[in-house]
Structures are given as C-alpha cells and as structure tokens.
Write a protein that holds these residues in place. Structure first.
Motif, PDB file in Angstrom:
ATOM      1  N   SER A 282       0.792  -1.037  -0.181  1.00 53.89           N
ATOM      2  CA  SER A 282      -0.219  -0.093   0.148  1.00 53.89           C
ATOM      3  C   SER A 282       0.738   1.233  -0.139  1.00 53.89           C
ATOM      4  O   SER A 282       2.203   1.116   0.540  1.00 53.89           O
ATOM      5  N   TYR A 330      -8.158   1.366  -5.172  1.00 62.25           N
ATOM      6  CA  TYR A 330      -7.686   3.226  -3.545  1.00 62.25           C
ATOM      7  C   TYR A 330      -9.081   3.005  -3.352  1.00 62.25           C
ATOM      8  O   TYR A 330     -10.266   2.551  -3.302  1.00 62.25           O
ATOM      9  N   ASN A 340      -3.879   0.616  -2.928  1.00 59.85           N
ATOM     10  CA  ASN A 340      -3.544  -0.973  -2.587  1.00 59.85           C
ATOM     11  C   ASN A 340      -2.816  -1.603  -3.873  1.00 59.85           C
ATOM     12  O   ASN A 340      -3.787  -1.951  -4.783  1.00 59.85           O
TER      13      ASN A 340
END
Length: 351
Positions: A282, A330, A340
């Motif tokens: 992330s 996201y 992510n």
C-alpha cells in the motif's frame, strides 16, 4: 480555404449536427466557436448566445467542462474526464480532443459509463504515449545518478553510481522490449519477487530522481511476507508509479507524508476472481484526495487529476497488476489516499 477543403469541413459539421450527443468546438483560447443542436439544448442556450456568453457565469457547473477544454488546448492532446457532475444535467463523461490541423478542441459530452481496471486492456489506447510515459521515471533516475557522478570524486562511489545507471538503462530497454512489435504490455522473464524488496528498490528509484522525497517516505514492512511470482521490472515500475502519484499529491503541503506498507491481507478485496491475492503493498499519502466522481475510471487511460498529467500511470499499473492475477484498488478522502497493490503468493511458496 479551397473548395474541396471547405466541402470536407462542411461535411464534418453536418455530421456533428446530426449526432445524438452534444458536440462543441472551441478555439485555442479557448472560446466557444460552434455547438450542434443537442449541445444547444443541453445548455438551454442558442448558438448565438453561447458564442457570446461567459459559460462559467451563464451555465453553473460548466467550470470542469471548460477546464478540460483548456487543458486539451494547452497540452495539445486529448483529455478525458469521467463521471463529472455538470449541474442539472447530471453526471457525464467528457472527451476533449485537440486537432493540430484545425488548432481547435472538439468536446463531446457523453452519458456516464462505469469503467474499471479491465478497461485499460482495450486495444486502441495510445500505447506509444504510454510507453513514453513509463520511460520517464527510470530516465529521471539515470539523470539523477549522472548528476551525482559529476560531483563525485571518490572512485568507489562513482563505480556504484555507474552501476545504478547501467541497471536503470537496462530496465528502460526491457520496458521498451515489452511494448515493441505487439502494441501491448506483455510479461517478460518471471522470477520470485519479494514485496519488501520491490518497495525498497522503487523508493531508491524515486529518491534518485527526486532527493527531496527521501524525508517524506515512511516504511512499514512485514519482514515475514512471502514472495510473489512475476515480472520484476514491470512490478517495479508499477510501485514507482504509485509512489510518484503520491509525491505529486503532497506537493506544496507544509508537512507532506507518504507511507509505504506491506502486509498479509485476507480481507474481501484480496481476491481477483478465483485467485487469492493476499500480498498487499500500500502507498498512502496525505494529499487532497481524488474526486469521488472519478470512481474506478481513475484506472482508465488519459483520465487524470493532475493539471498537466497524461493519465497513463495508473492505467499502466492496473494492466500490469491484471497480468499478474492481482488487483489494484484505492480509497480516498481529503487528507488520506491509499492505493493497494494486491498480488498472489508464488506457487513455490505454497508447496
């Protein structure tokens, strides 16, 4: 203008007049030059009034529309904005196309259609421009290393910087090879790729290109994370894109902050169809956030929130992730945006 050219122009205007969607032509200033009948009905104004009016005042909600036209004219390119709320006319998709020959922008206003990461796999999506965009990051890294060599007097340090330049030039060559001849991204050599190492090398590339980024990035890694299986170069470029977007998002903040995190996630988003993708990388920033109206269209080529952006980095990243049976998603709100990257575990790790 010659007769044949005039006929061609008249034919084009006639075709636009018969179109079922609003079509508007703007000059490079930009100033509204012409609008078909559906566009006049859409605005609720006659062509003569539209040509003389200040649209920002005459038509509430036209600000984003005019911003897209201005960006297309300034950058001499096509600008796409999806899911734009345009006053009483609801949500629409905007396509502002610059014509080099006419030096005008043609704006089409279309009904909004949902899009997603898979939309980036369509064939005719400007792959040459996408390649040029992807080469910018490693080239910036090469330039940064070369500038350091200019100032370096220690031979060992110079040798290390030369190694970095060779490494990044090789990566540029491999990226170009992925695209040449086929017009689409293809996976190259596959190997074990550790998410933590992937994050570290991406940070190194970003910092070489922009040393000021070093003080903004916080690392939060799970040291026990297993390997993924994939194309290390393309995954590296995907993470660089996410970091560069975060860096752009925090530009100008008094306290910019970017956090890159790796962990094991088995939540509801950690699957791509039947394939589990629990390896999570992330990238979080504390920038202004992404407009909710963009939705998953943010992964579509030429859709961008940057004033001078190409709208290609996230499309590239979504395509790469899909080729690895992973997922890119996201969450965004003012002050916190997180992208992510989710990847499957290497089959070798499962045996």
């Amino acid at each position: 203008m010659t007769g044949p050219a005039r006929s061609a122009a008249d034919w084009a205007l006639g075709a636009a007049e018969q179109a079922a969607i609003p079509i508007i032509v703007f000059t490079a200033e930009p100033r509204l030059a012409w609008a078909n009948q559906p566009a006049q009905e859409w605005f609720g104004l006659s062509l003569r009034t539209l040509q003389r009016a200040d649209l920002r005042l005459a038509f509430p909600g036209s600000g984003r529309l005019l911003d897209c036209v201005a960006q297309a004219a300034a950058d001499r390119r096509t600008v796409v904005a999806l899911g734009e709320g345009l006053g009483a006319n609801g949500v629409s998709d905007l396509h502002a196309c610059w014509s080099e020959e006419l030096e005008m922008v043609t704006l089409s206003i279309l009904p909004h259609c949902e899009t997603g990461p898979r939309a980036s796999q369509a064939a005719a999506l400007g792959f040459g421009r996408m390649l040029a965009h992807e080469l910018k990051n490693p080239l910036a890294s090469v330039r940064g290393a070369a500038q350091l060599i200019e100032r370096e007097t220690d031979l060992d340090a110079t040798a290390e910087l030369a190694r970095i330049i060779i490494q990044d030039v090789d990566r540029i060559t491999r990226l170009a090879d992925h695209w040449s001849g086929v017009g689409d991204i293809q996976l190259g050599a596959l190997s074990l790729v550790n998410p933590n190492r992937l994050a570290l090398t991406a940070i190194e590339s970003l910092v070489r290109a922009n040393p000021a980024a070093a003080g903004m990035i916080e690392e939060r890694f799970d040291p026990s994370l297993p390997d993924a299986w994939g194309d290390a170069d393309l995954l590296h470029q995907t993470v660089v894109n996410l970091l560069q977007n975060a860096l752009d998002a925090v530009a100008g903040l008094n306290e910019p902050k970017i956090t890159i995190t790796t962990r094991f996630d088995t939540g509801p988003r950690s699957r791509n169809g039947d394939v589990a993708a629990p390896l999570l990388l992330s990238v979080t920033d504390n920038g202004a956030g992404i407009l909710a109206s963009l939705g998953s269209g943010i992964f579509t080529p030429f859709v961008t929130t940057k004033p001078a952006g190409e709208g290609l980095g996230l499309a590239f990243s979504a395509r790469i992730t899909a080729l690895h049976d992973g997922q890119l998603d996201y969450d965004s709100a003012p002050g916190r945006t997180v992208f992510n990257l989710r990847l499957p575990i290497s089959r070798g790790e499962l045996t």
